[in-house]
Design a protein around this motif. Structure first.
Motif, PDB file in Angstrom:
ATOM      1  N   VAL A  54     -62.795  63.563 -19.039  1.00  0.00           N
ATOM      2  CA  VAL A  54     -61.548  64.173 -18.579  1.00  0.00           C
ATOM      3  C   VAL A  54     -60.419  63.150 -18.523  1.00  0.00           C
ATOM      4  O   VAL A  54     -59.293  63.443 -18.943  1.00  0.00           O
ATOM      5  CB  VAL A  54     -61.740  64.846 -17.205  1.00  0.00           C
ATOM      6  N   VAL A  55     -60.692  61.941 -18.015  1.00  0.00           N
ATOM      7  CA  VAL A  55     -59.617  60.942 -17.980  1.00  0.00           C
ATOM      8  C   VAL A  55     -59.197  60.555 -19.399  1.00  0.00           C
ATOM      9  O   VAL A  55     -58.015  60.281 -19.655  1.00  0.00           O
ATOM     10  CB  VAL A  55     -60.013  59.687 -17.164  1.00  0.00           C
ATOM     11  N   MET A  56     -60.137  60.566 -20.326  1.00  0.00           N
ATOM     12  CA  MET A  56     -59.797  60.276 -21.716  1.00  0.00           C
ATOM     13  C   MET A  56     -58.907  61.389 -22.288  1.00  0.00           C
ATOM     14  O   MET A  56     -57.864  61.127 -22.912  1.00  0.00           O
ATOM     15  CB  MET A  56     -61.066  60.130 -22.559  1.00  0.00           C
ATOM     16  N   ILE A  57     -59.310  62.639 -22.072  1.00  0.00           N
ATOM     17  CA  ILE A  57     -58.533  63.766 -22.586  1.00  0.00           C
ATOM     18  C   ILE A  57     -57.132  63.791 -21.965  1.00  0.00           C
ATOM     19  O   ILE A  57     -56.134  63.981 -22.659  1.00  0.00           O
ATOM     20  CB  ILE A  57     -59.263  65.096 -22.315  1.00  0.00           C
ATOM     21  N   LEU A  58     -57.064  63.581 -20.645  1.00  0.00           N
ATOM     22  CA  LEU A  58     -55.768  63.597 -19.967  1.00  0.00           C
ATOM     23  C   LEU A  58     -54.867  62.466 -20.439  1.00  0.00           C
ATOM     24  O   LEU A  58     -53.655  62.658 -20.610  1.00  0.00           O
ATOM     25  CB  LEU A  58     -55.957  63.521 -18.449  1.00  0.00           C
ATOM     26  N   ALA A  59     -55.448  61.284 -20.633  1.00  0.00           N
ATOM     27  CA  ALA A  59     -54.645  60.137 -21.086  1.00  0.00           C
ATOM     28  C   ALA A  59     -54.100  60.394 -22.489  1.00  0.00           C
ATOM     29  O   ALA A  59     -52.934  60.102 -22.783  1.00  0.00           O
ATOM     30  CB  ALA A  59     -55.469  58.861 -21.055  1.00  0.00           C
ATOM     31  N   CYS A  60     -54.931  60.950 -23.360  1.00  0.00           N
ATOM     32  CA  CYS A  60     -54.475  61.282 -24.712  1.00  0.00           C
ATOM     33  C   CYS A  60     -53.425  62.391 -24.659  1.00  0.00           C
ATOM     34  O   CYS A  60     -52.412  62.338 -25.368  1.00  0.00           O
ATOM     35  CB  CYS A  60     -55.652  61.713 -25.578  1.00  0.00           C
ATOM     36  N   TYR A  61     -53.666  63.375 -23.808  1.00  0.00           N
ATOM     37  CA  TYR A  61     -52.714  64.479 -23.678  1.00  0.00           C
ATOM     38  C   TYR A  61     -51.378  63.996 -23.132  1.00  0.00           C
ATOM     39  O   TYR A  61     -50.311  64.493 -23.523  1.00  0.00           O
ATOM     40  CB  TYR A  61     -53.301  65.554 -22.766  1.00  0.00           C
ATOM     41  N   ALA A  62     -51.414  63.003 -22.236  1.00  0.00           N
ATOM     42  CA  ALA A  62     -50.187  62.479 -21.631  1.00  0.00           C
ATOM     43  C   ALA A  62     -49.227  61.922 -22.668  1.00  0.00           C
ATOM     44  O   ALA A  62     -48.012  61.929 -22.469  1.00  0.00           O
ATOM     45  CB  ALA A  62     -50.526  61.401 -20.607  1.00  0.00           C
ATOM     46  N   THR A  63     -49.749  61.472 -23.819  1.00  0.00           N
ATOM     47  CA  THR A  63     -48.882  60.898 -24.855  1.00  0.00           C
ATOM     48  C   THR A  63     -48.027  61.961 -25.538  1.00  0.00           C
ATOM     49  O   THR A  63     -47.033  61.621 -26.196  1.00  0.00           O
ATOM     50  CB  THR A  63     -49.712  60.151 -25.920  1.00  0.00           C
ATOM     51  N   ILE A  64     -48.398  63.243 -25.380  1.00  0.00           N
ATOM     52  CA  ILE A  64     -47.612  64.325 -25.987  1.00  0.00           C
ATOM     53  C   ILE A  64     -47.075  65.286 -24.936  1.00  0.00           C
ATOM     54  O   ILE A  64     -46.464  66.300 -25.274  1.00  0.00           O
ATOM     55  CB  ILE A  64     -48.452  65.119 -27.017  1.00  0.00           C
ATOM     56  N   PHE A  65     -47.301  64.965 -23.670  1.00  0.00           N
ATOM     57  CA  PHE A  65     -46.880  65.834 -22.570  1.00  0.00           C
ATOM     58  C   PHE A  65     -45.548  65.333 -22.024  1.00  0.00           C
ATOM     59  O   PHE A  65     -45.416  64.166 -21.655  1.00  0.00           O
ATOM     60  CB  PHE A  65     -47.942  65.828 -21.466  1.00  0.00           C
ATOM     61  N   HIS A  66     -44.565  66.241 -21.969  1.00  0.00           N
ATOM     62  CA  HIS A  66     -43.243  65.862 -21.486  1.00  0.00           C
ATOM     63  C   HIS A  66     -42.784  66.876 -20.436  1.00  0.00           C
ATOM     64  O   HIS A  66     -42.294  67.956 -20.789  1.00  0.00           O
ATOM     65  CB  HIS A  66     -42.243  65.808 -22.636  1.00  0.00           C
ATOM     66  N   PRO A  67     -42.951  66.549 -19.151  1.00  0.00           N
ATOM     67  CA  PRO A  67     -42.536  67.474 -18.088  1.00  0.00           C
ATOM     68  C   PRO A  67     -41.019  67.501 -17.970  1.00  0.00           C
ATOM     69  O   PRO A  67     -40.410  66.666 -17.315  1.00  0.00           O
ATOM     70  CB  PRO A  67     -43.184  66.873 -16.827  1.00  0.00           C
ATOM     71  N   VAL A  68     -40.381  68.482 -18.622  1.00  0.00           N
ATOM     72  CA  VAL A  68     -38.922  68.492 -18.744  1.00  0.00           C
ATOM     73  C   VAL A  68     -38.197  68.643 -17.411  1.00  0.00           C
ATOM     74  O   VAL A  68     -37.013  68.330 -17.318  1.00  0.00           O
ATOM     75  CB  VAL A  68     -38.468  69.608 -19.700  1.00  0.00           C
TER      76      VAL A  68
END
Length: 230
Positions: free
Chosen positions: A159-173
């Motif tokens: 989960v921490v791996m998935i979240l960290a990878c997801y964070a690179t494309i996640f932009h909380p506007v």
């Protein structure tokens, strides 16, 4: 919590911290995404007690936010995220393209893995490797892709791996960090020429009253240049 990461000077970077709290073995990780590489720093286990999470983890999240980190928290209830500015991101949530966060994060993980762009802490072994069969997909009669997720197969490491990878494309506007990032390159100096300069002169001009009160013929107490009390 003292996040550690390496980043070449002058490069564009995202400082990332992720918390997997909805598992029996809660965990957190820090990372930096710079020049296309996701480099992990600390990866540590956390207390499973809700009281400890609220009293110890929450202040750490606030500190990370104040240090410019993009913080993603996977938790069942907003115990840690409430009032911190961090993003509550469940793997079952929808990404902006309507796919589950888990799917978008896995796709990003596989993309970075293919490019050899994930740098793990020393002696990590294969604990962060995510099995290919954790998700299966098929198309229904309407042509929509349907995902079958083997949730029990996922560990906190995954989960921490998935979240960290997801964070690179996640932009909380809606976040302050996003707004600040969007405006960081905006010119702050007042223009000295052109239409904008004229506009600034108009709105910043200090105009005196159209009619000044006479000074000498009137009696009374002078308050200032334009005011007299009779």
């Amino acid at each position: 919590m003292r996040p550690f990461f390496y980043c070449e000077r002058g490069s564009m970077q995202q400082k990332i911290a992720v918390f997997a709290l909805s598992f029996s073995s809660p965990m957190w990780a820090s990372a930096v995404f710079s020049d296309g590489y996701l480099t992990f720093g600390e990866v540590k286990k956390l207390s499973v007690k809700l009281k400890d999470q609220e009293q110890k983890i929450k202040p750490s999240v606030i500190k990370l936010m104040n240090s410019g980190f993009k913080v993603l928290v996977d938790e069942s209830s907003p115990i840690v995220t409430a009032g911190t500015g961090a993003s509550l991101v469940k793997l079952s949530n929808k990404h902006r393209d309507e796919r589950p966060v888990l799917i978008a994060g896995l796709e990003r993980y596989r993309e970075l893995t293919r490019m050899g762009a994930i740098v793990l802490p020393p002696k990590s072994g294969e604990r962060f490797n995510i099995p290919e069969d954790v998700v299966e997909s098929e198309f229904n009669s309407s042509g929509d892709e349907v995902y079958r997720i083997n949730w029990p197969m996922l560990t906190a490491d995954h989960v921490v791996m998935i979240l960290a990878c997801y964070a690179t494309i996640f932009h909380p506007v809606a976040s302050a960090a996003y707004i600040e990032g969007m405006n960081k390159d905006a010119p702050k100096a007042t223009p000295t020429s052109g239409l904008l300069a004229a506009f600034h002169r108009i709105i910043n001009a200090d105009y005196p009253p159209a009619v000044k009160p006479a000074s000498e013929p009137l009696t009374g107490q002078i308050i200032d240049e334009y005011t007299r009390v009779l």
